[in-house]
Design a protein around this motif. Sequence first.
Motif, PDB file in Angstrom:
ATOM      1  N   LEU A 146       0.825  -1.205   0.000  1.00 53.44           N
ATOM      2  CA  LEU A 146       0.000   0.000   0.000  1.00 53.44           C
ATOM      3  C   LEU A 146       0.858   1.253   0.000  1.00 53.44           C
ATOM      4  O   LEU A 146       1.924   1.301   0.602  1.00 53.44           O
ATOM      5  N   GLU A 147       0.349   2.284  -0.665  1.00 52.58           N
ATOM      6  CA  GLU A 147       1.043   3.560  -0.712  1.00 52.58           C
ATOM      7  C   GLU A 147       0.927   4.274   0.626  1.00 52.58           C
ATOM      8  O   GLU A 147      -0.172   4.413   1.170  1.00 52.58           O
ATOM      9  N   ASN A 148       2.058   4.726   1.157  1.00 52.96           N
ATOM     10  CA  ASN A 148       2.013   5.437   2.436  1.00 52.96           C
ATOM     11  C   ASN A 148       1.965   6.947   2.223  1.00 52.96           C
ATOM     12  O   ASN A 148       1.888   7.435   1.087  1.00 52.96           O
ATOM     13  N   LYS A 149       2.040   7.692   3.300  1.00 51.69           N
ATOM     14  CA  LYS A 149       1.910   9.150   3.254  1.00 51.69           C
ATOM     15  C   LYS A 149       3.009   9.793   2.422  1.00 51.69           C
ATOM     16  O   LYS A 149       2.811  10.849   1.811  1.00 51.69           O
ATOM     17  N   ALA A 150       4.180   9.153   2.390  1.00 50.23           N
ATOM     18  CA  ALA A 150       5.317   9.694   1.641  1.00 50.23           C
ATOM     19  C   ALA A 150       5.274   9.325   0.163  1.00 50.23           C
ATOM     20  O   ALA A 150       6.128   9.761  -0.608  1.00 50.23           O
ATOM     21  N   ALA A 164       5.952   2.000  11.461  1.00 48.69           N
ATOM     22  CA  ALA A 164       4.737   2.807  11.585  1.00 48.69           C
ATOM     23  C   ALA A 164       4.410   3.070  13.050  1.00 48.69           C
ATOM     24  O   ALA A 164       4.127   4.207  13.453  1.00 48.69           O
ATOM     25  N   LEU A 165       4.474   2.036  13.859  1.00 52.33           N
ATOM     26  CA  LEU A 165       4.117   2.176  15.280  1.00 52.33           C
ATOM     27  C   LEU A 165       5.122   3.023  16.047  1.00 52.33           C
ATOM     28  O   LEU A 165       4.777   3.637  17.066  1.00 52.33           O
ATOM     29  N   ALA A 166       6.361   3.082  15.556  1.00 55.61           N
ATOM     30  CA  ALA A 166       7.393   3.874  16.235  1.00 55.61           C
ATOM     31  C   ALA A 166       7.093   5.369  16.188  1.00 55.61           C
ATOM     32  O   ALA A 166       7.678   6.149  16.946  1.00 55.61           O
ATOM     33  N   VAL A 172      -2.265   5.687  15.255  1.00 54.04           N
ATOM     34  CA  VAL A 172      -1.378   6.039  14.144  1.00 54.04           C
ATOM     35  C   VAL A 172      -2.153   5.775  12.858  1.00 54.04           C
ATOM     36  O   VAL A 172      -1.875   4.820  12.124  1.00 54.04           O
ATOM     37  N   PRO A 173      -3.156   6.605  12.571  1.00 51.98           N
ATOM     38  CA  PRO A 173      -4.018   6.332  11.418  1.00 51.98           C
ATOM     39  C   PRO A 173      -3.345   6.540  10.072  1.00 51.98           C
ATOM     40  O   PRO A 173      -3.767   5.969   9.071  1.00 51.98           O
ATOM     41  N   ASP A 174      -2.282   7.361  10.043  1.00 48.06           N
ATOM     42  CA  ASP A 174      -1.577   7.621   8.783  1.00 48.06           C
ATOM     43  C   ASP A 174      -0.110   7.893   9.101  1.00 48.06           C
ATOM     44  O   ASP A 174       0.307   9.042   9.227  1.00 48.06           O
ATOM     45  N   PRO A 175       0.701   6.838   9.244  1.00 48.72           N
ATOM     46  CA  PRO A 175       2.087   6.966   9.723  1.00 48.72           C
ATOM     47  C   PRO A 175       2.947   7.907   8.890  1.00 48.72           C
ATOM     48  O   PRO A 175       2.800   8.004   7.674  1.00 48.72           O
ATOM     49  N   GLU A 176       3.853   8.590   9.577  1.00 48.72           N
ATOM     50  CA  GLU A 176       4.774   9.514   8.926  1.00 48.72           C
ATOM     51  C   GLU A 176       5.989   8.801   8.346  1.00 48.72           C
ATOM     52  O   GLU A 176       6.659   9.326   7.474  1.00 48.72           O
ATOM     53  N   ALA A 177       6.304   7.609   8.843  1.00 49.38           N
ATOM     54  CA  ALA A 177       7.525   6.907   8.434  1.00 49.38           C
ATOM     55  C   ALA A 177       7.578   6.717   6.930  1.00 49.38           C
ATOM     56  O   ALA A 177       6.597   6.313   6.315  1.00 49.38           O
ATOM     57  N   ARG A 178       8.752   6.987   6.351  1.00 48.13           N
ATOM     58  CA  ARG A 178       8.881   6.844   4.896  1.00 48.13           C
ATOM     59  C   ARG A 178       9.008   5.375   4.501  1.00 48.13           C
ATOM     60  O   ARG A 178       8.284   4.874   3.683  1.00 48.13           O
TER      61      ARG A 178
END
Length: 216
Positions: A168-172, A186-188, A200-206
């Motif tokens: 799946l495509e993430n936020k980055a 993601a959980l970190a 963590v509905p939309d994680p920032e991790a790249r």
Amino acid sequence: MKSVIDKTVDFGASDAAMSDEDMAKVDGGVQLLPMTAGCIVLTYNLKGVTGLKLSRAAYAGIFLGKLKQWNDPLIKKDNAGVVLPDQPINVVVRADGSGTTFVFTKHLSAISPDFAKNPGVNKLPNWPTGTRSKGNEGVTASVMMTPGAIGYIEYGYAKSQNLPMASLENKAGDFVEPSTASAQAALATAQFPDNLIAWVPDPEARMPIRLPPIRG
């Protein structure tokens, strides 16, 4: 949660945290503790298709009932070289109220304004599309028995059953393959407030971070 409110148990667990209103119903008070965490994946049934990639617009559109064919241009553009069938998309959702559904709809609402408006975040939403099945087991069975099906289940269950899982495509804008490492990344990013209820509905991790091996 109902059992805690009814005082038939002293301890309860759910993927969906109790609301302030629910906690107010317990005379002695409630303390929520983050004990474990997991992730949700999309499993699918497409003969001959492996490594399926779904953009945020694509899978939000699928669960909104807007994307109806697997060879839709929105899906094809991220799956170069993959022969996607001219086949209907058969969506499978949970028939029972569940924390898994709550978390999944929280994510869909975070990435899609249309989904946030309707059906929105809910343990038992009024899905605009889909066949209903109970539990991870029911959703899995329905997906595996239905050509062209897709459904959401818990990662650990999907891995134990060796099920295909979409990247799946993430936020980055990266396509992330489901794995223990990507879930940890993601959980970190979670930030815990004083009440210890964190989402963590939309994680920032790249991309998945490198972590030391788990030893047991």
